[in-house]
Design a protein around this motif. Structure first.
Motif, mmCIF file in Angstrom:
data_model
loop_
_atom_site.group_PDB
_atom_site.id
_atom_site.type_symbol
_atom_site.label_atom_id
_atom_site.label_comp_id
_atom_site.label_asym_id
_atom_site.label_seq_id
_atom_site.Cartn_x
_atom_site.Cartn_y
_atom_site.Cartn_z
ATOM 1 N N PHE A 1 0.823 -1.220 0.000
ATOM 2 C CA PHE A 1 0.000 0.000 0.000
ATOM 3 C C PHE A 1 0.850 1.261 0.000
ATOM 4 C CE2 PHE A 1 -0.344 1.271 4.687
ATOM 5 C CZ PHE A 1 0.935 0.854 4.934
ATOM 6 N N LYS A 2 2.185 1.128 0.093
ATOM 7 C CA LYS A 2 3.044 2.313 0.007
ATOM 8 C C LYS A 2 2.856 3.021 -1.329
ATOM 9 C CE LYS A 2 5.472 2.429 3.920
ATOM 10 N NZ LYS A 2 4.962 1.282 4.653
ATOM 11 N N ASN B 1 9.330 -1.158 1.946
ATOM 12 C CA ASN B 1 8.356 -0.990 0.865
ATOM 13 C C ASN B 1 8.227 0.442 0.351
ATOM 14 O OD1 ASN B 1 7.547 -3.712 0.641
ATOM 15 N ND2 ASN B 1 6.289 -3.505 2.480
ATOM 16 N N LYS C 1 -2.661 7.807 1.126
ATOM 17 C CA LYS C 1 -3.108 6.722 2.025
ATOM 18 C C LYS C 1 -4.556 6.916 2.458
ATOM 19 C CE LYS C 1 0.894 4.374 3.188
ATOM 20 N NZ LYS C 1 1.530 4.231 4.489
ATOM 21 N N TYR D 1 -4.890 -2.089 12.277
ATOM 22 C CA TYR D 1 -3.941 -1.556 11.309
ATOM 23 C C TYR D 1 -2.510 -1.718 11.835
ATOM 24 C CZ TYR D 1 -1.654 1.639 8.199
ATOM 25 O OH TYR D 1 -0.812 2.156 7.273
ATOM 26 N N PRO D 2 -1.635 -2.360 11.057
ATOM 27 C CA PRO D 2 -0.242 -2.518 11.509
ATOM 28 C C PRO D 2 0.474 -1.167 11.421
ATOM 29 C CG PRO D 2 -0.486 -3.400 9.283
ATOM 30 C CD PRO D 2 -1.853 -2.928 9.708
ATOM 31 N N THR D 3 0.915 -0.669 12.548
ATOM 32 C CA THR D 3 1.316 0.729 12.631
ATOM 33 C C THR D 3 2.817 0.912 12.766
ATOM 34 O OG1 THR D 3 -0.799 1.201 13.677
ATOM 35 C CG2 THR D 3 0.924 2.879 13.901
ATOM 36 N N GLY D 4 3.393 1.595 11.798
ATOM 37 C CA GLY D 4 4.797 1.983 11.860
ATOM 38 C C GLY D 4 4.848 3.485 12.021
ATOM 39 N N GLY D 5 5.014 4.200 10.883
ATOM 40 C CA GLY D 5 4.945 5.661 10.903
ATOM 41 C C GLY D 5 3.522 6.169 11.084
ATOM 42 N N GLY D 6 2.541 5.311 10.799
ATOM 43 C CA GLY D 6 1.149 5.630 11.089
ATOM 44 C C GLY D 6 0.396 6.347 9.979
ATOM 45 N N THR D 7 1.043 6.567 8.832
ATOM 46 C CA THR D 7 0.381 7.329 7.763
ATOM 47 C C THR D 7 -0.985 6.772 7.391
ATOM 48 O OG1 THR D 7 2.515 6.958 6.740
ATOM 49 C CG2 THR D 7 1.097 8.594 5.719
ATOM 50 N N GLY D 8 -1.097 5.464 7.312
ATOM 51 C CA GLY D 8 -2.350 4.857 6.881
ATOM 52 C C GLY D 8 -3.459 5.097 7.890
ATOM 53 N N GLY E 1 8.107 -3.346 8.020
ATOM 54 C CA GLY E 1 7.326 -2.124 7.781
ATOM 55 C C GLY E 1 6.879 -1.434 9.055
ATOM 56 N N GLU F 1 3.591 -7.886 8.783
ATOM 57 C CA GLU F 1 2.968 -6.758 9.485
ATOM 58 C C GLU F 1 1.502 -7.085 9.772
ATOM 59 O OE1 GLU F 1 4.792 -6.648 6.789
ATOM 60 O OE2 GLU F 1 6.420 -5.195 7.109
ATOM 61 N N THR G 1 -1.315 -4.977 4.317
ATOM 62 C CA THR G 1 -0.601 -3.834 3.773
ATOM 63 C C THR G 1 0.441 -4.196 2.707
ATOM 64 O OG1 THR G 1 0.679 -4.023 5.798
ATOM 65 C CG2 THR G 1 -0.963 -2.278 5.712
ATOM 66 N N TYR H 1 8.640 -10.982 1.312
ATOM 67 C CA TYR H 1 9.376 -11.325 2.544
ATOM 68 C C TYR H 1 9.903 -12.754 2.490
ATOM 69 C CZ TYR H 1 6.930 -7.187 4.174
ATOM 70 O OH TYR H 1 6.446 -5.908 4.305
HETATM 71 C C1 PLP Z 1 5.073 0.845 5.863
HETATM 72 C C2 PLP Z 1 4.328 -0.388 6.174
HETATM 73 C C3 PLP Z 1 3.471 -0.479 7.294
HETATM 74 C C4 PLP Z 1 3.287 0.664 8.243
HETATM 75 O O1 PLP Z 1 2.560 1.687 7.637
HETATM 76 P P1 PLP Z 1 2.393 3.137 8.252
HETATM 77 O O2 PLP Z 1 1.169 3.663 7.575
HETATM 78 O O3 PLP Z 1 3.599 3.906 7.952
HETATM 79 O O4 PLP Z 1 2.185 2.954 9.720
HETATM 80 C C5 PLP Z 1 2.752 -1.644 7.476
HETATM 81 N N1 PLP Z 1 2.889 -2.696 6.633
HETATM 82 C C6 PLP Z 1 3.699 -2.650 5.567
HETATM 83 C C7 PLP Z 1 3.799 -3.851 4.695
HETATM 84 C C8 PLP Z 1 4.450 -1.507 5.304
HETATM 85 O O5 PLP Z 1 5.255 -1.482 4.232
#
Ligand code: PLP
Length: 411
Positions: free
Chosen positions: A109-110, A136, A213, A234-241, A300, A349, A377, A383
């Motif tokens: 989804f990036k 990604n 997003k 929602y799998p959260t990294g930077g959280g944009t989604g 991610g 993720e 996502t 992977y």
């Molecule tokens: C970047 C990423 C995430 C985290 O997304 P954010 O919106 O930045 O929190 C989750 N899953 C995958 C596969 C990613 O590439």
């Protein structure tokens, strides 16, 4: 086609900034893109939008670009919202769905965010972009930059999944491996800004990836006949989604396009190997401390410090949701469970979200008949390290042991 953007707005203190020039952060924190929603409402109806070609550009009145000829696209189809009865049944849930983002260009989804960021970069005439990435986002930037004929520099941790390394290089981005984490890569991009003359398209450091997003939320609402689910994981990294979807729901409510304005409880899911947002949520803080020693195969979401931490936490709290960490040691198990139950190529993720389903259903925080959506996502196929398995071998094809075949064992 006119753009309905009126201005940009600091997420921290509401300061207004002009939208007609490239912008980055304000007081080191992200910006919102604001639209004249009353004018959008006069210009188009939700039914007209629904009838358009099924790509993310169908929401163009709610997107930032001014001219369709600037659009940098690789064919971003609407992603399917797939009913998952078998996986749901594992946790006593009768109404579980996966929005399968793995079908998008570059397999994650990036591409939504970077299609928009590169489109805007092209509109502003930027010729050189740089990104720190957990994997990604780099792949997506490399692809969209190639498509636009713009130069890309990508910096990633040296243990980023191999596919991400090679996809960036293959698409012609100048790609570098860095000892450390995404935050160390971010520092290189920041330090090189003047000398190298690149524009920083890091997560949330320019305003347009959120807008891309955001289309996940718009699409899901349309697919659900202009209603929203009870719960989103929602799998959260930077959280944009997560942030982008929450913004989409605000805009849909203001446009009067939802049949039912009840919003989902948003669950930010992390691995206990990297859970800064969960810690801040549990501690009642609005800003998250950097997470020391971040380690997870779900690359991610290996983001120890997020510049939009308060935006994630505000949305989760406003929604009545939660931030939950699941056991890193069980991600492979949940990944296999997801793929085996439904045949969807679930990434590590999203495996964390499967773990969160288990946890929240066991706590009865998720009710059996609630409408629950998790986001896949990315594609499992990105992977290979996490998918790896020792397959049984047939040593003598002339003399097959059928009992062992039955058992799925080497013979
Ligand atoms: C970047 C990423 C995430 C985290 O997304 P954010 O919106 O930045 O929190 C989750 N899953 C995958 C596969 C990613 O590439």
């Amino acid at each position: 086609m006119p753009s309905f953007v009126t201005h940009l707005e600091s997420a921290l203190d509401g300061t207004r900034l002009p939208a007609g020039v490239p912008q980055t952060l304000h007081k080191d924190r992200p910006l919102w893109v604001r639209y004249d929603l009353a004018a959008v409402k006069r210009a188009v109806s939700r039914d007209e939008i629904a009838a358009r070609e099924a790509t993310l550009w169908k929401y163009r009145e709610l997107l930032p670009y001014a001219d369709s000829k600037n659009v940098v696209s690789l064919g971003e189809t609407m992603t399917p919202l797939v009913a998952c009865p078998r996986l749901g049944a594992r946790f006593g849930l009768t109404n579980l769905w996966v929005k399968d983002e793995s079908r998008l260009p570059t397999g994650s989804f990036k591409s939504r965010g970077l299609a928009m960021a590169v489109t805007m970069a092209a509109q502003f005439g930027l010729r050189r972009l740089a990104i720190p990435t957990a994997g990604n986002a780099g792949g997506a930037l490399a692809a969209y930059a190639a498509r636009a004929g713009i130069e890309a520099f990508v910096f990633m941790p040296d243990d980023t999944p191999a596919i991400n390394q090679y996809e960036c290089h293959l698409a012609g981005a100048k790609t570098f491996l860095v000892p450390g984490l995404i935050t160390d890569c971010g520092r290189i991009v920041r330090e090189g800004r003047e000398r190298m003359g690149w524009f920083d398209v890091s997560t949330l450091k320019e305003p347009y990836r959120i807008e891309g997003k955001k289309t996940m939320g718009l699409e899901m609402a349309e697919q659900m006949n202009w209603r929203l689910p009870d719960v989103i994981l929602y799998p959260t990294g930077g959280g944009t989604g997560l942030i982008g979807m929450w913004k989409a729901f605000d805009e849909l409510v203001e446009l009067g396009w939802l049949n039912d304005t009840q919003r989902p409880r948003m669950v930010a899911v992390q691995s206990d190997g990297c859970a800064p947002i969960v810690r801040a949520f549990d501690g009642g803080q609005r800003f998250a401390e950097p997470f020391a020693g971040a380690a997870t195969i779900a690359s991610g979401i290996r983001v120890p410090a997020a510049v939009g931490d308060f935006m994630i936490l505000d949305a989760v709290r406003a929604s009545g949701g939660r931030a939950v960490a699941v056991e890193e040691a069980r991600l492979r198990e949940w990944m296999a469970l997801g793929v085996r139950s439904e045949g969807l190529a679930i990434c590590p993720e999203t495996a964390a979200c499967v773990g969160a389903l288990e946890k929240l259903a066991a706590e009865n925080w998720l009710k059996p008949d609630e409408h629950v959506v998790i986001f896949n996502t990315g594609a499992a196929q990105k992977y290979p390290e996490a998918m790896q398995a020792d397959l049984p071998r047939i040593s003598n094809p002339a003399n097959i042991d059928w009992d062992r075949i039955e058992q799925g064992q080497s013979s």
